[in-house]
Design a protein around this motif. Structure first.
Motif, PDB file in Angstrom:
ATOM      1  N   ASN A 296     -56.201 -42.854 -43.602  1.00 27.86           N
ATOM      2  CA  ASN A 296     -56.977 -42.434 -42.428  1.00 27.86           C
ATOM      3  C   ASN A 296     -58.472 -42.675 -42.593  1.00 27.86           C
ATOM      4  N   SER A 297     -58.868 -43.261 -43.733  1.00 32.34           N
ATOM      5  CA  SER A 297     -60.255 -43.673 -43.995  1.00 32.34           C
ATOM      6  C   SER A 297     -61.199 -42.505 -44.262  1.00 32.34           C
ATOM      7  N   MET A 298     -60.707 -41.262 -44.258  1.00 38.86           N
ATOM      8  CA  MET A 298     -61.601 -40.128 -44.515  1.00 38.86           C
ATOM      9  C   MET A 298     -61.797 -39.884 -46.006  1.00 38.86           C
ATOM     10  N   PHE A 299     -60.853 -40.325 -46.826  1.00 36.83           N
ATOM     11  CA  PHE A 299     -60.978 -40.257 -48.284  1.00 36.83           C
ATOM     12  C   PHE A 299     -61.254 -38.839 -48.772  1.00 36.83           C
ATOM     13  N   ASN A 300     -60.442 -37.895 -48.289  1.00 35.69           N
ATOM     14  CA  ASN A 300     -60.607 -36.513 -48.737  1.00 35.69           C
ATOM     15  C   ASN A 300     -60.369 -36.380 -50.233  1.00 35.69           C
ATOM     16  N   SER A 301     -59.268 -36.959 -50.729  1.00 32.30           N
ATOM     17  CA  SER A 301     -58.966 -36.849 -52.161  1.00 32.30           C
ATOM     18  C   SER A 301     -59.969 -37.631 -52.992  1.00 32.30           C
ATOM     19  N   PHE A 302     -60.193 -38.905 -52.649  1.00 32.42           N
ATOM     20  CA  PHE A 302     -61.131 -39.716 -53.419  1.00 32.42           C
ATOM     21  C   PHE A 302     -62.533 -39.121 -53.375  1.00 32.42           C
TER      22      PHE A 302
ATOM     23  N   ALA B  66     -63.706 -43.717 -40.366  1.00 26.52           N
ATOM     24  CA  ALA B  66     -63.658 -42.320 -40.804  1.00 26.52           C
ATOM     25  C   ALA B  66     -64.305 -41.405 -39.769  1.00 26.52           C
ATOM     26  N   ALA B  67     -65.429 -41.846 -39.210  1.00 24.37           N
ATOM     27  CA  ALA B  67     -66.118 -41.022 -38.223  1.00 24.37           C
ATOM     28  C   ALA B  67     -65.247 -40.811 -36.988  1.00 24.37           C
ATOM     29  N   ARG B  68     -64.529 -41.863 -36.563  1.00 26.72           N
ATOM     30  CA  ARG B  68     -63.645 -41.710 -35.402  1.00 26.72           C
ATOM     31  C   ARG B  68     -62.472 -40.796 -35.724  1.00 26.72           C
ATOM     32  N   ASN B  69     -61.840 -41.011 -36.880  1.00 25.28           N
ATOM     33  CA  ASN B  69     -60.697 -40.173 -37.242  1.00 25.28           C
ATOM     34  C   ASN B  69     -61.108 -38.736 -37.534  1.00 25.28           C
ATOM     35  N   GLY B  70     -62.354 -38.562 -37.953  1.00 29.25           N
ATOM     36  CA  GLY B  70     -62.840 -37.220 -38.241  1.00 29.25           C
ATOM     37  C   GLY B  70     -62.888 -36.331 -37.021  1.00 29.25           C
ATOM     38  N   ALA B  71     -62.836 -36.930 -35.834  1.00 27.38           N
ATOM     39  CA  ALA B  71     -62.846 -36.135 -34.606  1.00 27.38           C
ATOM     40  C   ALA B  71     -61.587 -35.305 -34.453  1.00 27.38           C
ATOM     41  N   THR B  72     -60.531 -35.637 -35.203  1.00 29.14           N
ATOM     42  CA  THR B  72     -59.279 -34.877 -35.114  1.00 29.14           C
ATOM     43  C   THR B  72     -59.294 -33.630 -35.990  1.00 29.14           C
ATOM     44  N   VAL B  73     -60.312 -33.499 -36.825  1.00 25.14           N
ATOM     45  CA  VAL B  73     -60.405 -32.352 -37.726  1.00 25.14           C
ATOM     46  C   VAL B  73     -61.040 -31.178 -36.992  1.00 25.14           C
ATOM     47  N   GLY B  74     -60.458 -30.004 -37.157  1.00 25.68           N
ATOM     48  CA  GLY B  74     -61.005 -28.827 -36.506  1.00 25.68           C
ATOM     49  C   GLY B  74     -61.003 -27.622 -37.420  1.00 25.68           C
ATOM     50  N   PRO B  75     -61.724 -26.555 -37.048  1.00 20.57           N
ATOM     51  CA  PRO B  75     -61.781 -25.343 -37.872  1.00 20.57           C
ATOM     52  C   PRO B  75     -60.593 -24.413 -37.663  1.00 20.57           C
ATOM     53  N   THR B  76     -59.702 -24.770 -36.734  1.00 18.78           N
ATOM     54  CA  THR B  76     -58.479 -24.010 -36.501  1.00 18.78           C
ATOM     55  C   THR B  76     -57.307 -24.978 -36.373  1.00 18.78           C
ATOM     56  N   ILE B  77     -56.103 -24.436 -36.417  1.00 26.03           N
ATOM     57  CA  ILE B  77     -54.915 -25.263 -36.230  1.00 26.03           C
ATOM     58  C   ILE B  77     -54.849 -25.698 -34.776  1.00 26.03           C
TER      59      ILE B  77
ATOM     60  N   LEU C   7     -68.397 -39.286 -48.080  1.00 24.12           N
ATOM     61  CA  LEU C   7     -69.260 -40.302 -47.495  1.00 24.12           C
ATOM     62  C   LEU C   7     -69.433 -41.495 -48.432  1.00 24.12           C
ATOM     63  N   ILE C   8     -69.571 -41.224 -49.723  1.00 28.80           N
ATOM     64  CA  ILE C   8     -69.704 -42.307 -50.696  1.00 28.80           C
ATOM     65  C   ILE C   8     -68.436 -43.157 -50.718  1.00 28.80           C
ATOM     66  N   ALA C   9     -67.273 -42.491 -50.751  1.00 26.04           N
ATOM     67  CA  ALA C   9     -66.001 -43.222 -50.787  1.00 26.04           C
ATOM     68  C   ALA C   9     -65.814 -44.052 -49.525  1.00 26.04           C
ATOM     69  N   GLN C  10     -66.172 -43.497 -48.378  1.00 21.61           N
ATOM     70  CA  GLN C  10     -66.045 -44.245 -47.125  1.00 21.61           C
ATOM     71  C   GLN C  10     -66.916 -45.492 -47.134  1.00 21.61           C
ATOM     72  N   ARG C  11     -68.130 -45.369 -47.680  1.00 19.58           N
ATOM     73  CA  ARG C  11     -69.014 -46.531 -47.745  1.00 19.58           C
ATOM     74  C   ARG C  11     -68.492 -47.575 -48.714  1.00 19.58           C
ATOM     75  N   LYS C  12     -67.971 -47.125 -49.861  1.00 20.46           N
ATOM     76  CA  LYS C  12     -67.456 -48.075 -50.855  1.00 20.46           C
ATOM     77  C   LYS C  12     -66.278 -48.872 -50.296  1.00 20.46           C
ATOM     78  N   ALA C  13     -65.505 -48.258 -49.411  1.00 17.71           N
ATOM     79  CA  ALA C  13     -64.352 -48.925 -48.806  1.00 17.71           C
ATOM     80  C   ALA C  13     -64.707 -49.650 -47.507  1.00 17.71           C
ATOM     81  N   ASN C  14     -65.985 -49.549 -47.103  1.00 19.05           N
ATOM     82  CA  ASN C  14     -66.428 -50.152 -45.832  1.00 19.05           C
ATOM     83  C   ASN C  14     -65.634 -49.608 -44.638  1.00 19.05           C
ATOM     84  N   GLU C  15     -65.383 -48.303 -44.660  1.00 17.67           N
ATOM     85  CA  GLU C  15     -64.580 -47.698 -43.607  1.00 17.67           C
ATOM     86  C   GLU C  15     -65.275 -46.483 -42.982  1.00 17.67           C
TER      87      GLU C  15
END
Length: 309
Positions: A224-230, A23-34, A11-19
């Motif tokens: 993808n603006s989610m900044f998992n690594s950062f 990120a919230a829209r792209n996060g909809a593609t994430v799921g707990p299963t394949i 969340l911090i990284a997303q805010r720093k990048a103004n994205e």
């Protein structure tokens, strides 16, 4: 995925990048299963890139090459089994010890020829030659910055593996040359509760700059603006990088720490407009060989690569 499912660092990284909104829209593609539409893709893959954690909390990235079918998703898409008997195993890879000590693994499934990729993160346990991963998170990833290659390796489970190994803390000319020529590497990070993560980084040859003091400087392109690594690095700077040298069948694994730089001058356009760089300070390196029978051929570069280097 809602913003509440991103951890604090992301969340911090997303805010720093103004994205944050992207990120919230792209996060909809994430799921707990394949995702079920990806199950045939999973079964067809012959490469797997892995992030793992050692006993001292150091993070490592690894490359596995197997025969199609070595990855088998469960019927409920909530597990992924890796048949290690069908994998070419580099004996000096820290992964083999790490997976016995820390259940957190981050998987990246990437077909270099089609540029399709899928992340699967989870907690793993060994059952003989089978590594069973309970999926905690999975997401399809965009195909940008991937250089297309063909990868061929007959009978990986019985493929002779080079046993030579070099290692150290200070990289030398051979390692600097490998990094300076690279157009692809893989990056591992970890979060205490969200687990390990593995991602791809690609660019023009020379996009990774080697600085004095065992430091690598790397541009961060638009993603993808989610900044998992950062996001992970903001909370835990430990990182693992692996550079494949397909032509000479070498693999360079690096462990170290990351510092991030935002809103930087970029007169050459090497970040593609983001103004973001990150620096990786090498603490340990291991150089080993890829399988003797590996045939990897470059096809073409990604059309999304920034022109500046």
């Amino acid at each position: 995925m809602t913003a509440a499912r991103f951890h604090e660092g992301e969340l911090i990284a997303q805010r720093k990048a103004n994205e944050s909104d992207i990120a919230a829209r792209n996060g909809a593609t994430v799921g707990p299963t394949i995702v079920r539409g990806a199950l045939p893709f999973v079964r067809q893959q012959k490469t797997l890139y892995v992030g793992s954690v050692d006993l001292d909390g150091r993070v490592w990235a690894s490359i596995l090459i197997g025969e199609p079918g070595f990855l088998e998703p469960g019927d409920d898409a909530a597990t992924l089994t890796v048949d290690l008997s069908k994998v070419a195993r580099q004996p000096h890879d820290p992964l083999w010890e790490n997976l016995r000590l820390d259940a957190r693994l981050g998987f990246l499934l990437l077909d270099l020829q089609t540029r399709k990729r899928l992340k699967v993160n989870g907690d793993a346990h060994l059952q003989g030659d089978r590594l069973v991963v309970d999926v905690t998170e999975s997401v399809p990833i965009c195909p940008r910055y991937i250089q297309r290659r063909t990868i061929a390796l007959p009978d990986p489970g019985h493929q002779p593996m080079p046993s030579a190994m070099r290692q150290g803390s200070d990289i030398g000319d051979a390692q600097i040359d490998l990094i300076a020529r690279a157009d692809t590497f893989f990056l591992a990070s970890v979060h205490e509760t969200h687990g390990a993560d593995c991602s791809h980084r690609g660019g023009p040859p020379g996009f990774v700059q080697v600085l004095p003091g065992n430091v690598l400087r790397i541009p961060d392109y638009n993603g993808n603006s989610m900044f998992n690594s950062f996001g992970n690095f903001l909370l835990n700077p430990q990182a693992g990088l692996v550079f494949p040298d397909y032509e000479q069948r070498r693999m360079l694994q690096l462990n170290g720490t990351v510092a991030m730089f935002w809103d930087q001058p970029d007169p050459d356009g090497s970040t593609g407009g983001t103004g973001r760089f990150w620096e990786f300070t090498i603490e340990r390196w291991i150089e080993t060989g890829l399988p003797d029978g590996l045939d990897a051929r470059f096809l073409d570069a990604s059309p999304f690569l920034p022109h500046g280097v």
